[in-house]
Write a protein that holds these residues in place. Structure first.
Motif, short mmCIF file in Angstrom:
data_model
loop_
_atom_site.label_atom_id
_atom_site.label_comp_id
_atom_site.label_asym_id
_atom_site.label_seq_id
_atom_site.Cartn_x
_atom_site.Cartn_y
_atom_site.Cartn_z
N ARG A 1 0.73 -1.20 0.03
CA ARG A 1 0.09 -0.02 0.08
C ARG A 1 0.94 1.20 0.18
NH1 ARG A 1 -3.53 -0.95 4.27
NH2 ARG A 1 -5.11 -1.68 2.79
N LEU A 2 0.47 2.21 -0.73
CA LEU A 2 1.10 3.46 -0.74
C LEU A 2 0.73 4.22 0.53
CD1 LEU A 2 0.27 4.90 -4.37
CD2 LEU A 2 2.52 3.85 -3.45
N MET A 3 2.16 4.60 1.15
CA MET A 3 2.07 5.11 2.66
C MET A 3 1.63 6.91 2.32
SD MET A 3 2.24 2.84 4.52
CE MET A 3 2.83 3.30 6.28
N CYS A 4 0.68 7.30 2.98
CA CYS A 4 0.34 8.70 2.95
C CYS A 4 0.52 9.38 4.37
CB CYS A 4 -1.07 8.74 2.69
SG CYS A 4 -1.34 10.60 2.05
N ASN A 5 1.72 9.47 4.77
CA ASN A 5 2.01 10.15 6.15
C ASN A 5 3.05 11.54 6.00
OD1 ASN A 5 4.47 8.89 5.44
ND2 ASN A 5 4.26 7.34 7.07
N SER A 6 3.28 11.90 4.93
CA SER A 6 4.20 13.11 4.53
C SER A 6 3.17 14.19 4.40
CB SER A 6 4.95 12.88 3.39
OG SER A 6 4.01 12.97 2.13
N GLU A 7 3.70 15.32 4.22
CA GLU A 7 3.18 16.72 3.92
C GLU A 7 2.58 16.82 2.85
OE1 GLU A 7 3.28 19.60 6.39
OE2 GLU A 7 4.00 18.21 8.19
N VAL A 8 2.99 16.06 1.89
CA VAL A 8 2.83 16.33 0.38
C VAL A 8 1.10 15.76 0.19
CG1 VAL A 8 3.33 15.61 -1.93
CG2 VAL A 8 4.95 16.05 -0.27
N CYS A 9 0.83 14.83 1.07
CA CYS A 9 -0.70 14.04 0.73
C CYS A 9 -1.50 15.35 0.98
CB CYS A 9 -0.68 13.03 1.94
SG CYS A 9 0.46 11.53 1.42
N THR A 10 -2.53 15.09 0.21
CA THR A 10 -3.89 15.98 0.42
C THR A 10 -4.84 15.38 1.36
OG1 THR A 10 -5.30 15.02 -1.22
CG2 THR A 10 -3.85 16.78 -1.97
N ALA A 11 -5.84 16.14 1.90
CA ALA A 11 -6.61 15.65 2.87
C ALA A 11 -7.39 14.32 2.41
CB ALA A 11 -7.61 16.75 3.37
N THR A 12 -7.90 14.46 0.91
CA THR A 12 -8.55 13.32 0.58
C THR A 12 -7.89 12.16 0.69
OG1 THR A 12 -8.33 14.24 -1.75
CG2 THR A 12 -10.34 14.79 -0.76
N GLU A 13 -6.65 12.18 0.24
CA GLU A 13 -5.64 11.21 0.02
C GLU A 13 -5.61 10.56 1.48
OE1 GLU A 13 -2.08 12.92 -1.55
OE2 GLU A 13 -2.94 12.11 -3.68
N ARG A 14 -5.49 11.44 2.25
CA ARG A 14 -5.41 10.83 3.89
C ARG A 14 -6.31 10.28 4.27
NH1 ARG A 14 -3.58 15.52 5.99
NH2 ARG A 14 -1.51 15.14 4.78
N ASP A 15 -7.72 10.76 3.96
CA ASP A 15 -8.97 10.09 4.11
C ASP A 15 -9.03 8.81 3.45
OD1 ASP A 15 -9.49 12.35 5.94
OD2 ASP A 15 -10.84 13.19 4.48
N ARG A 16 -8.61 8.56 2.23
CA ARG A 16 -8.90 7.50 1.66
C ARG A 16 -7.86 6.38 2.03
NH1 ARG A 16 -7.24 6.86 -4.44
NH2 ARG A 16 -6.50 8.49 -3.90
N TYR A 17 -6.53 6.73 2.40
CA TYR A 17 -5.75 5.82 3.15
C TYR A 17 -6.39 5.35 4.50
CZ TYR A 17 -1.59 4.30 5.58
OH TYR A 17 -0.63 3.66 6.19
N GLU A 18 -6.60 6.16 5.32
CA GLU A 18 -7.27 5.83 6.66
C GLU A 18 -8.56 5.02 6.37
OE1 GLU A 18 -7.91 9.36 9.03
OE2 GLU A 18 -5.84 9.64 9.23
#
Length: 129
Positions: A66-83
Motif C-alpha cells: 500500500r502507498l503510505m500517506c504520512n508526509s506533508e505532500v498528501c492532500t486531505a482526501t488522499e489521507r482520508d482514503r488511506y485511513e
C-alpha cells in the motif's frame, strides 16, 4: 473483491445463527437431531477456513504494498482514503478471524453434544443391567 467480503459476512452470520441454535436449551430429542444435522453440514463447510486464510494473505499483501500517506505532500482526501482503507482492512481481518473461530466453536459444540449423547447411552445401558 466486495463479493468475497459479502460472502464471508453471510457465512459469519450463518455460523453465528447456528452457534446460537446449538446452544439454546432445547428438549433432548430436538437437540440430538439439530446436532446431527449440523455435524453433517460441518465437513462440507470446512471450505471457510482456507477461504478466510486466503483473504488474510490478500489483506497482508495489500498492506505491504500500500502507498503510505504520512508526509506533508498528501492532500486531505488522499489521507482520508488511506485511513478508510486501513479501517476496512482491520474490519476484514476481524471478519476472517471470527469466521474461523465460529467454525471451530460449532465443531466443538457438536463434538461435545455427541460425547454427552454417548455417555447418556452408556449410563442407560449400565442402569438396565
Amino acid at each position: 473483491m466486495a463479493l468475497q467480503w459479502l460472502i464471508l459476512t453471510y457465512v459469519v452470520a450463518a455460523e453465528a445463527a447456528v452457534a446460537i441454535l446449538l446452544t439454546l436449551p432445547t428438549p433432548k430429542l430436538l437437540r440430538n437431531r439439530i446436532t446431527s444435522l449440523f455435524s453433517l453440514i460441518l465437513q462440507p463447510s470446512l471450505f471457510i477456513v482456507p477461504f478466510a486464510g486466503f483473504q488474510l494473505l490478500d489483506i497482508y499483501w495489500k498492506n505491504e504494498h500500500r502507498l503510505m500517506c504520512n508526509s506533508e505532500v498528501c492532500t486531505a482526501t488522499e489521507r482520508d482514503r488511506y485511513e478508510k482503507s486501513i479501517y476496512k482492512a482491520q474490519r476484514n481481518v476481524i471478519l476472517c478471524v471470527v469466521a474461523c473461530l465460529l467454525y471451530w466453536c460449532i465443531s466443538r459444540i457438536c463434538k461435545f453434544q455427541k460425547e454427552i449423547q454417548n455417555l447418556e447411552e452408556v449410563e442407560k445401558r449400565e442402569k438396565s443391567q
